[in-house]
Design an enzyme around this catalytic site. Structure first.
Site, PDB file in Angstrom:
ATOM      1  N   LYS A 156     -14.028  32.058   1.861  1.00 43.85           N
ATOM      2  CA  LYS A 156     -14.518  31.666   3.179  1.00 43.85           C
ATOM      3  C   LYS A 156     -15.812  32.406   3.555  1.00 43.85           C
ATOM      4  CE  LYS A 156     -10.683  29.234   4.184  1.00 43.85           C
ATOM      5  NZ  LYS A 156      -9.773  29.443   3.056  1.00 43.85           N
TER       6      LYS A 156
HETATM    7  C1  LIG Z   1      -8.875  28.536   2.451  1.00 44.22           C
HETATM    8  C2  LIG Z   1      -8.419  28.844   1.091  1.00 44.22           C
HETATM    9  C3  LIG Z   1      -8.087  27.840   0.172  1.00 44.22           C
HETATM   10  C4  LIG Z   1      -8.103  26.376   0.553  1.00 44.22           C
HETATM   11  O1  LIG Z   1      -9.410  25.894   0.760  1.00 44.22           O
HETATM   12  P1  LIG Z   1      -9.658  24.541   1.589  1.00 44.22           P
HETATM   13  O2  LIG Z   1     -11.116  24.444   1.754  1.00 44.22           O
HETATM   14  O3  LIG Z   1      -8.927  24.707   2.876  1.00 44.22           O
HETATM   15  O4  LIG Z   1      -9.086  23.438   0.760  1.00 44.22           O
HETATM   16  C5  LIG Z   1      -7.735  28.212  -1.100  1.00 44.22           C
HETATM   17  N1  LIG Z   1      -7.674  29.512  -1.475  1.00 44.22           N
HETATM   18  C6  LIG Z   1      -7.975  30.507  -0.615  1.00 44.22           C
HETATM   19  C7  LIG Z   1      -7.880  31.916  -1.082  1.00 44.22           C
HETATM   20  C8  LIG Z   1      -8.378  30.217   0.680  1.00 44.22           C
HETATM   21  O5  LIG Z   1      -8.676  31.203   1.518  1.00 44.22           O
END
Ligand SMILES: *Cc1c(COP(=O)(O)O)cnc(C)c1O
Length: 493
Positions: free
Chosen positions: A111
């Site tokens: 993120k």
């Molecule tokens: C948010 C997240 C995901 C999922 O990603 P999306 O964009 O919501 O599909 C997968 N792995 C981790 C570690 C995340 O923080």
């Protein structure tokens, strides 16, 4: 470049799309067309570093930002904030299997790639469209978005940020990361419910007229740091373009030849960015969409029916414990040939009945592009163990879900196309699940486990996690989902 809602046809600028977060009709903003990368620009992308690549891709989409503004935003986001010179290094784990490590940022999850940049995009956008107003960022998080958004927005002038997380649905480390957040403009609150309830609550508050008035009276307006905000997606497109450039630059892929992408998926934002990269001309063949036991997406890809009426499981990959994948709406819009009416109808059905079925032409297109698959916690842990034993790669439980689904796909289909797998979190964030997978019996608290993992793997504990040991809990509150609006009003009063 203009943006339109997935649910109706009305155009806004990129600054409006980012400042507002979500369209007035509840739809998501999408670009009216996809810019095409020409050969000369491709040369520049391949020879450039990550920041150069980011500036080029952003300038295609944010046409109402000046070159100086884009320059400033990208420099601020990726200078001195990641623990690696390249924020998104591509690591070849074995022949034709490359892990794109997206977790070298301050909160140790992917993120950060978008959320270190978003505050700069948002404050630049707000100056253009909301001059003098405070942007109130509302976030629902399954664990990683919350901390990444808090880190990005803490003490950013002209913003306030309020984060809701499922009290029982995040790892101990994730919770501590959020409840210890410092900053004069931050609020964090647990809810007695799951992520979908937090997300639905936030979405409802966004389109609530009384709340809008309440904010307007205080010279404030809502925006979103969730992946419904287009400002989250555009930085994510960059790393898929960058992965392709690195494959070519490293001689692992001939320019113009295709590769596959595998992504551990929850809200569908990460994998959608890969689809958008393909729309711009990056040669991606298959999108391997990996789910944990909450297999709503892999079932959808197999059958064309999206059905959220099912049991919700808490897993060891909590950031993927989601039954309503918001960004799928943008994918539907593409599959429907940008027919907003089709999308609006499907979303109305989802709201009313909790499910919908797409027309067969859309399903055919979906299945041409996507492969879906899922694995449970036991298989996830086995994959972590195998990867470590045979390939000396330490994967977190989310990344391991994608590796598991990819390897099964490759075995069953015989498709040996080189694959880029999104590695989405540092294994240290989930030491409690990773240690048993490596055959280590866990002992002591979360911090003792960090040390155990470092000893076992010979890797280093990320500094931001080690520092949590001495951090004070500043945000202990948890509330009922029905009280979210009240909490917001109290925070802003
Ligand atoms: C948010 C997240 C995901 C999922 O990603 P999306 O964009 O919501 O599909 C997968 N792995 C981790 C570690 C995340 O923080």
């Amino acid at each position: 470049m203009r943006y339109t809602s997935t649910r109706s046809c009305s155009f806004v600028t990129s600054a409006q799309a980012i400042a507002q977060g979500i369209a007035d009709d509840g739809g998501l903003f999408v670009p009216e067309h996809f810019p095409q990368i020409d050969d000369a620009t491709m040369d520049q992308l391949i020879s450039g570093d990550y920041k150069t690549r980011a500036k080029i891709i952003l300038s295609y989409y944010l046409t109402d930002f000046t070159a100086d503004e884009i320059d400033h935003c990208v420099e601020a986001a990726y200078t001195g904030t990641f623990d690696n010179e390249d924020p998104a290094p591509l690591v070849e784990v074995k022949k034709d299997m490359h892990l794109l490590e997206l977790w070298h940022g301050p909160t140790c999850a992917f993120k950060d790639m978008a959320l270190q940049l978003l505050p700069h995009l948002l404050t630049t956008a707000a100056k253009k469209v909301n001059a003098g107003k405070t942007s109130v960022i509302l976030v629902a998080t399954s664990g990683d978005t919350g901390k990444a958004a808090l880190d990005g927005f803490a003490d950013v002038p002209g913003t306030k940020i309020i984060v809701f997380y499922p009290q029982n649905g995040v790892s101990a480390m994730q919770k501590l990361q959020m409840t210890t957040q410092r900053g004069n403009n931050v609020a964090v609150c647990g809810i007695f419910g799951n992520f979908d309830q937090a997300q639905s609550g936030v979405k409802a508050i966004f389109s609530d007229a009384a709340m809008k008035d309440y904010l307007a009276g205080r010279k404030m307006s809502f925006s979103s740091a969730n992946s419904i905000n287009f400002g989250r997606l555009v930085p994510q497109i960059v790393y898929y373009v960058s992965a392709y450039c690195d494959l070519v630059k490293q001689g692992k892929l001939q320019r113009g030849k295709s590769f596959n992408v595998a992504v551990p998926t929850g809200n569908f934002g990460n994998i959608l960015a890969a689809v958008y990269a393909k729309e711009m001309g990056i040669p991606i063949k298959k999108f391997i969409c990996a789910s944990n036991r909450n297999s709503v997406l892999s079932d959808f890809i197999a059958t064309g029916t999206y059905d959220r009426n099912r049991e919700f499981f808490l897993t060891i990959s909590p950031s993927m414990d989601i039954l309503i994948s918001s960004n799928l709406e943008r994918m539907l819009h593409l599959l429907a040939g940008r027919d907003a009416k089709v999308v609006a109808d499907l979303m109305a059905q989802l709201k009313k009945e909790g499910k919908y079925t797409i027309p067969s032409a859309m399903l055919k297109e979906l299945q041409t592009l996507f492969v879906g698959g899922f694995c449970d916690d036991a298989a996830t842990q086995q994959t972590i163990g195998n990867l470590f034993e045979t390939d000396h790669y330490l994967a977190d439980p989310h990344t391991a879900v994608a590796v598991n689904v990819y390897e099964r796909y490759r075995r069953e289909s015989g498709d040996a196309t080189p694959c880029v797998i999104a590695s989405t979190a540092s294994p240290y964030k989930f030491a409690q699940a990773v240690l048993p997978a490596l055959g280590v019996e866990t002992s002591g608290d979360g911090f003792a486990m960090l040390q155990q993992l470092a000893d076992k793997s010979g890797t280093k504990i990320p500094a931001p996690l080690a520092q949590l040991r001495d951090a004070a809990v500043l945000h202990p509150a948890s509330i009922d989902p029905a009280d979210m609006a009240k909490f917001i009003c109290e925070t802003l009063a």
